[in-house]
Scaffold this active site. Structure first.
Site, PDB file in Angstrom:
ATOM      1  N   ARG A 147      -9.742   1.146   8.752  1.00 41.33           N
ATOM      2  CA  ARG A 147      -9.300  -0.214   9.051  1.00 41.33           C
ATOM      3  C   ARG A 147     -10.326  -0.995   9.837  1.00 41.33           C
ATOM      4  NH1 ARG A 147      -3.600   0.466   8.693  1.00 41.33           N
ATOM      5  NH2 ARG A 147      -2.403  -1.401   9.136  1.00 41.33           N
ATOM      6  N   ARG A 159      11.795  -5.635   4.589  1.00 44.38           N
ATOM      7  CA  ARG A 159      11.560  -4.198   4.343  1.00 44.38           C
ATOM      8  C   ARG A 159      12.542  -3.317   5.124  1.00 44.38           C
ATOM      9  NH1 ARG A 159       5.739  -1.816   5.383  1.00 44.38           N
ATOM     10  NH2 ARG A 159       6.046  -2.769   7.427  1.00 44.38           N
ATOM     11  N   LYS A 195       0.835  -1.214   0.000  1.00 43.89           N
ATOM     12  CA  LYS A 195       0.000   0.000   0.000  1.00 43.89           C
ATOM     13  C   LYS A 195       0.864   1.256   0.000  1.00 43.89           C
ATOM     14  CE  LYS A 195      -2.121  -1.066   3.834  1.00 43.89           C
ATOM     15  NZ  LYS A 195      -1.404  -2.324   4.157  1.00 43.89           N
ATOM     16  N   ARG A 230      -0.408  -8.976  13.229  1.00 41.94           N
ATOM     17  CA  ARG A 230      -0.991  -7.929  12.365  1.00 41.94           C
ATOM     18  C   ARG A 230      -1.849  -8.562  11.278  1.00 41.94           C
ATOM     19  NH1 ARG A 230       4.306  -5.178  10.665  1.00 41.94           N
ATOM     20  NH2 ARG A 230       3.070  -4.130   9.077  1.00 41.94           N
ATOM     21  N   ARG A 252      11.254  -1.594  10.847  1.00 43.05           N
ATOM     22  CA  ARG A 252      10.198  -1.217  11.784  1.00 43.05           C
ATOM     23  C   ARG A 252      10.085  -2.228  12.919  1.00 43.05           C
ATOM     24  NH1 ARG A 252       5.050   0.238   8.070  1.00 43.05           N
ATOM     25  NH2 ARG A 252       4.044  -0.983   9.707  1.00 43.05           N
TER      26      ARG A 252
HETATM   27  P1  AP5 Z   1       4.842  -1.604   1.779  1.00 45.85           P
HETATM   28  O1  AP5 Z   1       4.511  -0.737   0.604  1.00 45.85           O
HETATM   29  O2  AP5 Z   1       5.585  -1.007   2.916  1.00 45.85           O
HETATM   30  O3  AP5 Z   1       3.510  -2.366   2.292  1.00 45.85           O
HETATM   31  P2  AP5 Z   1       2.274  -1.822   3.119  1.00 45.85           P
HETATM   32  O4  AP5 Z   1       1.052  -2.458   2.544  1.00 45.85           O
HETATM   33  O5  AP5 Z   1       2.293  -0.344   3.214  1.00 45.85           O
HETATM   34  O6  AP5 Z   1       2.596  -2.522   4.502  1.00 45.85           O
HETATM   35  P3  AP5 Z   1       2.521  -1.936   6.002  1.00 45.85           P
HETATM   36  O7  AP5 Z   1       3.274  -2.890   6.877  1.00 45.85           O
HETATM   37  O8  AP5 Z   1       2.942  -0.515   6.049  1.00 45.85           O
HETATM   38  O9  AP5 Z   1       1.014  -2.085   6.278  1.00 45.85           O
HETATM   39  P4  AP5 Z   1       0.310  -2.066   7.619  1.00 45.85           P
HETATM   40  O10 AP5 Z   1      -1.080  -1.902   7.154  1.00 45.85           O
HETATM   41  O11 AP5 Z   1       0.550  -3.238   8.483  1.00 45.85           O
HETATM   42  O12 AP5 Z   1       1.059  -0.908   8.440  1.00 45.85           O
HETATM   43  P5  AP5 Z   1       0.676   0.581   8.805  1.00 45.85           P
HETATM   44  O13 AP5 Z   1       1.891   1.391   8.836  1.00 45.85           O
HETATM   45  O14 AP5 Z   1      -0.482   1.044   7.998  1.00 45.85           O
HETATM   46  O15 AP5 Z   1       5.653  -2.869   1.186  1.00 45.85           O
HETATM   47  C1  AP5 Z   1       6.150  -3.876   2.062  1.00 45.85           C
HETATM   48  C2  AP5 Z   1       7.506  -4.395   1.509  1.00 45.85           C
HETATM   49  O16 AP5 Z   1       7.264  -5.057   0.270  1.00 45.85           O
HETATM   50  C3  AP5 Z   1       8.525  -3.280   1.200  1.00 45.85           C
HETATM   51  O17 AP5 Z   1       9.790  -3.757   1.516  1.00 45.85           O
HETATM   52  C4  AP5 Z   1       8.392  -3.067  -0.337  1.00 45.85           C
HETATM   53  O18 AP5 Z   1       9.618  -2.621  -0.915  1.00 45.85           O
HETATM   54  C5  AP5 Z   1       8.019  -4.471  -0.799  1.00 45.85           C
HETATM   55  N1  AP5 Z   1       7.107  -4.469  -1.955  1.00 45.85           N
HETATM   56  C6  AP5 Z   1       6.010  -3.674  -2.131  1.00 45.85           C
HETATM   57  N2  AP5 Z   1       5.384  -3.990  -3.283  1.00 45.85           N
HETATM   58  C7  AP5 Z   1       6.099  -5.027  -3.835  1.00 45.85           C
HETATM   59  C8  AP5 Z   1       5.936  -5.808  -5.025  1.00 45.85           C
HETATM   60  N3  AP5 Z   1       4.907  -5.600  -5.874  1.00 45.85           N
HETATM   61  N4  AP5 Z   1       6.836  -6.782  -5.285  1.00 45.85           N
HETATM   62  C9  AP5 Z   1       7.883  -7.014  -4.419  1.00 45.85           C
HETATM   63  N5  AP5 Z   1       8.089  -6.307  -3.274  1.00 45.85           N
HETATM   64  C10 AP5 Z   1       7.189  -5.329  -2.981  1.00 45.85           C
HETATM   65  O19 AP5 Z   1       0.135   0.385  10.288  1.00 45.85           O
HETATM   66  C11 AP5 Z   1       1.010   0.042  11.343  1.00 45.85           C
HETATM   67  C12 AP5 Z   1       0.236  -0.031  12.652  1.00 45.85           C
HETATM   68  O20 AP5 Z   1      -0.326   1.255  12.965  1.00 45.85           O
HETATM   69  C13 AP5 Z   1      -0.965  -0.986  12.688  1.00 45.85           C
HETATM   70  O21 AP5 Z   1      -0.571  -2.305  12.971  1.00 45.85           O
HETATM   71  C14 AP5 Z   1      -1.809  -0.360  13.791  1.00 45.85           C
HETATM   72  O22 AP5 Z   1      -1.302  -0.664  15.059  1.00 45.85           O
HETATM   73  C15 AP5 Z   1      -1.607   1.128  13.561  1.00 45.85           C
HETATM   74  N6  AP5 Z   1      -2.617   1.701  12.655  1.00 45.85           N
HETATM   75  C16 AP5 Z   1      -2.383   2.243  11.425  1.00 45.85           C
HETATM   76  N7  AP5 Z   1      -3.534   2.670  10.884  1.00 45.85           N
HETATM   77  C17 AP5 Z   1      -4.520   2.385  11.769  1.00 45.85           C
HETATM   78  C18 AP5 Z   1      -5.932   2.568  11.767  1.00 45.85           C
HETATM   79  N8  AP5 Z   1      -6.569   3.112  10.733  1.00 45.85           N
HETATM   80  N9  AP5 Z   1      -6.629   2.161  12.852  1.00 45.85           N
HETATM   81  C19 AP5 Z   1      -6.006   1.623  13.920  1.00 45.85           C
HETATM   82  N10 AP5 Z   1      -4.678   1.411  13.991  1.00 45.85           N
HETATM   83  C20 AP5 Z   1      -3.928   1.783  12.910  1.00 45.85           C
HETATM   84 MG    MG Z   2       2.531   1.044   4.792  1.00 45.52          MG
END
Ligand code: AP5
Ligand code: MG
Length: 216
Positions: A90, A129, A15, A173, A162
């Site tokens: 979410r 990552r 994402k 997660r 991270r």
């Molecule tokens: P990346 O683009 O970083 O993936 P992502 O989908 O953004 O993954 P996240 O871990 O950031 O998602 P998340 O939803 O768990 O975390 P968030 O920060 O939102 O890509 C991942 C890896 O793959 C990278 O190394 C990239 O280079 C590689 N890659 C990407 N595309 C590729 C491809 N096509 N082919 C090969 N490699 C590829 O949330 C973190 C925490 O915050 C949550 O757990 C929660 O505690 C809290 N939080 C956030 N939002 C909320 C909410 N709305 N409500 C409540 N709690 C929340």
């Molecule tokens: Mg992300």
């Protein structure tokens, strides 16, 4: 009418990677709830302390504080023409709240690209990552390595892994995603907004599929 895009998909599906590319090509601001929480943690705010206690366990931060944070961000002038939401909503409570928030800005959710992938791919992506300390640029040691190990190609800042990318937290997660976020797939499908994209493809192909949805 402003354009609001909700990027849906499990942890590690790409994402953030795709949001940065779409933000560049559309000019829409990229609003990542995870990045906003990490910014608060870095600045040692009260919200950051609260969020960290949930994020370290792989649990969701409570809806009320999350919705308040997103409302404040959406009210800033750069979101007048719309925004690209990554990681919010979410939960169903957040999705319902978003309708009310956008109504305040004469907007609605226009597109919900849903990026899919299998669990082994998600785990491999998260465990490899590396994220940039300054601006959150995203790398992968195998699929998208930086030119110099440990250094961001874009701003020269240090790359880090991270805290919530530890194996046991990743598993939690993904469980939390299926229990609390996956119901949004049906929520948005019923409203005719959902478009599914195969996130197992290379970054460029996923991006091309996303852009073709946004052109429709
Ligand atoms: P990346 O683009 O970083 O993936 P992502 O989908 O953004 O993954 P996240 O871990 O950031 O998602 P998340 O939803 O768990 O975390 P968030 O920060 O939102 O890509 C991942 C890896 O793959 C990278 O190394 C990239 O280079 C590689 N890659 C990407 N595309 C590729 C491809 N096509 N082919 C090969 N490699 C590829 O949330 C973190 C925490 O915050 C949550 O757990 C929660 O505690 C809290 N939080 C956030 N939002 C909320 C909410 N709305 N409500 C409540 N709690 C929340
Ligand atoms: Mg992300």
């Amino acid at each position: 009418m402003p354009t609001y895009i909700v990027l849906l998909g499990p942890p590690g599906v790409g994402k953030g990677t795709q949001a940065k590319l779409i933000a560049e090509s559309t000019g829409l601001p990229h609003i990542s709830s995870g990045d906003l929480f990490r910014e608060n943690i870095k600045n040692e705010t009260g919200l950051g302390k609260l969020a960290q206690s949930f994020m370290n366990k792989g649990e969701l931060v409570p809806d009320d504080v999350t919705i308040r944070m997103i409302r404040e961000r959406l009210s800033r002038p750069d979101c007048k023409g719309g925004a690209l939401l990554d990681g919010f909503p979410r939960t169903t409570v957040q999705a319902v709240a978003l309708v009310g928030l956008l109504a305040e800005f004469d907007g609605i959710v226009n597109y919900v690209p849903y990026i899919t992938s299998s669990e082994p791919i998600l785990i491999e992506r998260l465990s490899g990552r590396w994220t940039c300390k300054a601006q959150g640029h995203i790398f992968h040691e195998k699929y998208n390595p930086p030119q110099k190990a440990g250094v961001c190609d874009f701003d020269g800042s240090q790359l880090y892994q991270r805290d919530d990318d530890r194996a046991e937290t990743v598993i939690r997660r993904i469980q939390v995603y299926f229990a609390q976020t996956a119901p949004l797939i049906t929520y948005y499908r019923e409203r005719g907004l959902l478009s599914e994209i195969d996130g197992a493809q290379p970054v460029g192909k996923v991006n091309a599929d996303l852009l073709s949805i946004l052109r429709q």
